[in-house]
Structure formats: structure tokens, C-alpha cells
Design a protein around this motif. Structure first.
Motif, PDB file in Angstrom:
ATOM      1  N   PHE A 153      49.395  -2.158-113.238  1.00 44.45           N
ATOM      2  CA  PHE A 153      48.700  -2.683-112.072  1.00 44.45           C
ATOM      3  C   PHE A 153      47.491  -1.880-111.612  1.00 44.45           C
ATOM      4  N   THR A 154      47.347  -0.621-111.975  1.00 45.11           N
ATOM      5  CA  THR A 154      46.283   0.212-111.394  1.00 45.11           C
ATOM      6  C   THR A 154      45.631   1.091-112.461  1.00 45.11           C
ATOM      7  N   ASN A 155      44.935   0.472-113.403  1.00 45.27           N
ATOM      8  CA  ASN A 155      44.293   1.228-114.475  1.00 45.27           C
ATOM      9  C   ASN A 155      42.879   1.674-114.151  1.00 45.27           C
ATOM     10  N   GLY A 156      42.298   1.184-113.052  1.00 45.53           N
ATOM     11  CA  GLY A 156      40.883   1.460-112.856  1.00 45.53           C
ATOM     12  C   GLY A 156      40.100   0.773-113.957  1.00 45.53           C
ATOM     13  N   GLY A 157      39.379   1.560-114.750  1.00 48.86           N
ATOM     14  CA  GLY A 157      38.771   1.001-115.953  1.00 48.86           C
ATOM     15  C   GLY A 157      37.301   0.676-115.867  1.00 48.86           C
ATOM     16  N   PHE A 158      36.651   0.976-114.719  1.00 46.94           N
ATOM     17  CA  PHE A 158      35.225   0.691-114.626  1.00 46.94           C
ATOM     18  C   PHE A 158      34.449   1.860-115.225  1.00 46.94           C
ATOM     19  N   ILE A 159      33.438   1.576-116.060  1.00 45.06           N
ATOM     20  CA  ILE A 159      32.653   2.614-116.714  1.00 45.06           C
ATOM     21  C   ILE A 159      31.163   2.294-116.577  1.00 45.06           C
ATOM     22  N   LYS A 160      30.367   3.347-116.427  1.00 47.39           N
ATOM     23  CA  LYS A 160      28.916   3.183-116.324  1.00 47.39           C
ATOM     24  C   LYS A 160      28.218   4.473-116.704  1.00 47.39           C
ATOM     25  N   PHE A 161      27.011   4.328-117.254  1.00 50.54           N
ATOM     26  CA  PHE A 161      26.160   5.489-117.465  1.00 50.54           C
ATOM     27  C   PHE A 161      25.381   5.772-116.194  1.00 50.54           C
ATOM     28  N   GLY A 162      25.303   7.058-115.842  1.00 51.59           N
ATOM     29  CA  GLY A 162      24.592   7.464-114.655  1.00 51.59           C
ATOM     30  C   GLY A 162      23.133   7.773-114.936  1.00 51.59           C
ATOM     31  N   GLY A 172      42.759   4.919-112.989  1.00 49.92           N
ATOM     32  CA  GLY A 172      43.710   4.638-111.915  1.00 49.92           C
ATOM     33  C   GLY A 172      44.963   5.494-111.998  1.00 49.92           C
ATOM     34  N   THR A 173      45.799   5.332-110.977  1.00 50.18           N
ATOM     35  CA  THR A 173      47.089   6.010-110.963  1.00 50.18           C
ATOM     36  C   THR A 173      48.109   5.182-111.733  1.00 50.18           C
ATOM     37  N   ILE A 174      49.176   5.810-112.222  1.00 49.65           N
ATOM     38  CA  ILE A 174      50.182   5.050-112.972  1.00 49.65           C
ATOM     39  C   ILE A 174      51.113   4.288-112.039  1.00 49.65           C
ATOM     40  N   SER A 175      51.237   4.754-110.791  1.00 46.10           N
ATOM     41  CA  SER A 175      52.033   4.056-109.786  1.00 46.10           C
ATOM     42  C   SER A 175      51.705   4.661-108.431  1.00 46.10           C
ATOM     43  N   ASP A 176      52.028   3.946-107.370  1.00 47.74           N
ATOM     44  CA  ASP A 176      51.725   4.468-106.041  1.00 47.74           C
ATOM     45  C   ASP A 176      52.593   5.665-105.671  1.00 47.74           C
ATOM     46  N   ALA A 177      53.658   5.885-106.434  1.00 46.74           N
ATOM     47  CA  ALA A 177      54.519   7.048-106.184  1.00 46.74           C
ATOM     48  C   ALA A 177      54.085   8.274-106.985  1.00 46.74           C
ATOM     49  N   SER A 188      44.685  10.869-114.939  1.00 50.35           N
ATOM     50  CA  SER A 188      45.052   9.759-114.050  1.00 50.35           C
ATOM     51  C   SER A 188      44.438   9.933-112.658  1.00 50.35           C
ATOM     52  N   GLY A 189      43.883   8.838-112.099  1.00 53.56           N
ATOM     53  CA  GLY A 189      43.355   8.876-110.742  1.00 53.56           C
ATOM     54  C   GLY A 189      42.139   9.754-110.582  1.00 53.56           C
ATOM     55  N   LYS A 190      41.205   9.636-111.514  1.00 51.00           N
ATOM     56  CA  LYS A 190      40.035  10.516-111.539  1.00 51.00           C
ATOM     57  C   LYS A 190      38.746   9.713-111.749  1.00 51.00           C
ATOM     58  N   ILE A 191      37.640  10.360-111.413  1.00 55.86           N
ATOM     59  CA  ILE A 191      36.346   9.974-111.961  1.00 55.86           C
ATOM     60  C   ILE A 191      36.043  11.001-113.049  1.00 55.86           C
ATOM     61  N   LEU A 192      35.857  10.520-114.267  1.00 55.08           N
ATOM     62  CA  LEU A 192      35.565  11.388-115.406  1.00 55.08           C
ATOM     63  C   LEU A 192      34.069  11.333-115.722  1.00 55.08           C
ATOM     64  N   ARG A 193      33.564  12.418-116.274  1.00 55.18           N
ATOM     65  CA  ARG A 193      32.154  12.500-116.683  1.00 55.18           C
ATOM     66  C   ARG A 193      32.111  13.036-118.106  1.00 55.18           C
TER      67      ARG A 193
END
Length: 363
Positions: A153-162, A172-177, A188-193
């Protein structure tokens, strides 16, 4: 027609705004999308897309990811019959083939990047794949980052070049817990560069780590303003959707904080309660369309494309386009036009026989 471009639906459908939302637990009675090939303000470029997730534009081509694994191409206003590529992602509700980005030097190297959810030995993971295309066909595919923890349910997954030509990834996070978004050793739950080959830039805030910021729940869109500031849109659990201005090395609180209130974490720029499910966002830099506010934001739950000034807050938010159902992503074309995809076949909308659609805002 108001020069501030109040485009009131494709054929005059009802405008839904944040002010008329029901409680987060109630489903919103979205207007049925209306099929129409073109009017003075909006053109439909493609129909019957299957769960589209993200779009990227280069000149006369628009690349669209479909959740179930296809990269579709719309060229010169026509949806090509054959997909550019076909993958076999995990069959989960909010995972699959998600984000897509074009390399800054795409005209010469023909690199596309996608974010893919897959299953291995009963566990869900995400990875980033670099694709080389030629004449809308896959020539090569290479995984440049793997083992990003996955979720149904929460993979995030948006990617873009800056603007710095680095690849930014919202996970995204693997679960709300889960507390993995607070763990610097987890993706998990990060912005990666990343560098364009998946290696770690030397000037990242944490040594030998792709992590650029932490404490995120479910990133859905990102953009940079004219000062180089990075903004990210995120889903909250049932409320408290966030727009965050991302600073290198900072912690945005999930799951310890939602929106604001804890001095140990960064506060959101905007917080939506009840939820509007923000999707793709962009800072408009063109001169073809006359917007009062520079940020453009897709919204699924409130079924609108908005213009908004993140500094001015919610009072600045105005509808640009409505009446097409859930709006998933928005990008700016080379000529200053806006391109939008709907998200009515994603299991939460009310699709008609022509959904989903790719649209171009003309003026």
C-alpha cells in the motif's frame, strides 16, 4: 474566460475543492469523467489507459507507466499500439510499475528510469531500472538500485532528475507500524539521491549513503522551484497529507510526527486534514499558461488539478481542472503545455468506458 485560467471541467462538471470534502473515512462521490476528444482548453490525447501511474515528456513523445507493467508511448498525439517495454511487477494494490523519469541527456543516451515493485521469496521489494530505448523499443535494461523495502500500500515510487542532474527517489514505508523510515540503514521512507548510474554522490548528506532525507511515509510527487528548493507531496494515513520542502539530511518525522508539532523534526509546508491524496506536483516555468500561483498539484481524492502558492498556504489554492475524476500526475511539456493523467481505474475511482485518460491543457 478569466485570464487566471479557471478551466471548469471538460464539459462543465462540478468543481470539487478541499472545502467540500467529507470526513476522511467517507468515500467521496466523485463526478463521472466525461469523454470528449477536445475543446478550446483541454485535449484528450489517449484513452483506455490501464491504471496509469506517471508520465514523462520529451518533445512529441509522452511516456506513461501503467501499474501492471507496461510503458506506453503517445507520439504526435497518438497512443502507440505496442508498449515500449513490458515488466512483470508484483500484483499488489499500490505497487507495480510506478514512477518514470528521463535522463537530462535523453536525446543522446536514450535513458529512461522506472521504479518497480516485485516479489521475491514471499517478500515485496522495489528497484530502479535504467532502460535504453530506441525508436520506442527497449534495447537494454539494467537494475541500478535494488532491495528497497516494498509494501502492498505505501511504496512511494516517484522519481525525478533534479536541477543538479542527480536522480531523486521517493520511497515509502512498509507499514504504518514500521519505524524503518527513522532508520538511516534502511531505504524505506526516504528521499534518495543517486548518480545516473545508481552510485552514491560524494556530496550526499550521509557518508556512503543514498539517503537525502528521512522520515517519509508515502511520497507521491516532487518538484523544484526557481530557487532550487525541492518540494515533495506525501500521502498521510487517512488525513494529514503533506507538502514538504526537503532539506539535505533532515528528518520529516514519520511515524513519530504527522505534519508538525515535534521540535526534533521538520514541519510540513502544507498539511491537509481531511485528506486530498496529492499526486504529482510541479513548479510551472512556462509562459504559455497564465497562472496566478506557480505550483501545480494533482489531487486524487478531491478530483482536481490545483494551482497553489506553497508559501501563501491553503487560502491560495484554486482549481484549474476538474470533472475528470481522480488526477494522478501532471508534467510540463517543452512548449509550456501541461499534461495530466487520470487515475480512475486504480480501484478507488469511478471509471467510464474510456478511462483512464492522458490530457493536454492547451490554454
Amino acid at each position: 474566460m478569466d485570464k487566471k485560467i479557471q478551466i471548469v471541467a471538460i464539459v462543465g462538471a462540478i468543481i470539487f475543492s478541499v472545502l467540500v470534502l467529507t470526513s476522511p473515512s467517507d468515500p467521496i462521490p466523485l463526478p463521472k469523467p466525461i469523454s470528449n476528444s477536445q475543446n478550446d482548453f483541454v485535449a484528450i490525447l489517449a484513452e483506455k489507459l490501464d491504471k496509469p501511474r506517471a508520465i514523462a515528456v520529451y518533445e512529441n513523445r509522452i511516456f506513461v507507466t501503467e501499474k501492471d507493467g507496461l510503458i506506453r508511448v503517445v507520439q504526435d498525439g497518438n497512443l502507440l499500439e505496442s508498449p515500449l517495454a513490458a515488466f512483470r511487477p508484483a500484483n499488489v494494490f499500490d505497487g507495480g510499475l510506478l514512477g518514470i523519469a528521463l535522463h537530462p541527456n535523453f536525446p543522446n543516451n536514450h535513458f529512461l528510469y522506472v521504479f518497480l515493485t516485485y516479489e521475491e521469496d514471499g517478500e515485496l521489494w522495489n528497484k530502479i531500472i535504467r532502460i535504453t530505448e530506441s525508436e520506442n523499443k527497449l534495447q537494454d535494461a539494467e537494475t541500478i538500485l535494488d532491495k528497497i523495502p516494498g509494501s502492498s500500500f505505501t511504496n512511494g515510487g516517484f522519481i525525478k532528475f533534479g536541477p543538479d542532474e542527480k536522480l531523486y527517489v521517493g520511497t515509502g514505508t512498509i507499514s504504518d507500524a514500521s519505524h524503518l523510515p527513522q532508520d538511516l540503514n534502511s531505504l524505506s521512507g526516504k528521499i534518495l539521491r543517486l548518480n545516473d548510474d545508481g552510485t552514491i554522490p560524494d556530496d550526499n548528506p550521509f557518508s556512503d549513503s543514498p539517503v537525502y532525507s528521512l522520515g517519509h511515509r508515502n511520497p507521491q510527487g516532487m518538484t523544484w522551484d526557481d530557487k532550487g528548493n525541492l518540494y515533495v507531496s506525501e500521502f498521510g494515513p487517512e488525513k494529514n497529507d503533506e507538502i514538504n520542502m526537503i532539506k539535505a539530511g533532515k528528518n520529516y518525522g514519520w511515524p513519530e510526527q504527522e505534519c508538525s508539532g515535534n521540535v526534533n523534526f521538520e514541519d510540513a509546508v502544507l498539511c491537509y486534514d481531511p485528506s486530498i491524496e496529492p499526486g504529482g506536483i510541479l513548479f510551472y516555468t512556462g509562459d504559455k499558461l497564465d497562472f496566478e500561483f506557480p505550483f501545480i498539484m494533482a489531487s486524487m481524492r478531491s478530483a482536481n488539478l490545483y494551482q497553489v502558492d506553497f508559501e501563501e498556504g491553503l487560502s491560495s489554492q484554486k482549481s484549474i481542472l476538474s470533472g475528470i475524476g481522480r488526477v494522478r500526475d501532471v508534467v510540463e511539456g517543452d512548449d509550456g503545455s501541461l499534461y495530466v493523467i487520470t487515475s480512475n481505474t486504480d480501484g478507488k475511482g469511478f471509471p467510464d468506458r474510456t478511462d483512464d485518460k492522458l490530457l493536454r491543457i492547451l490554454k
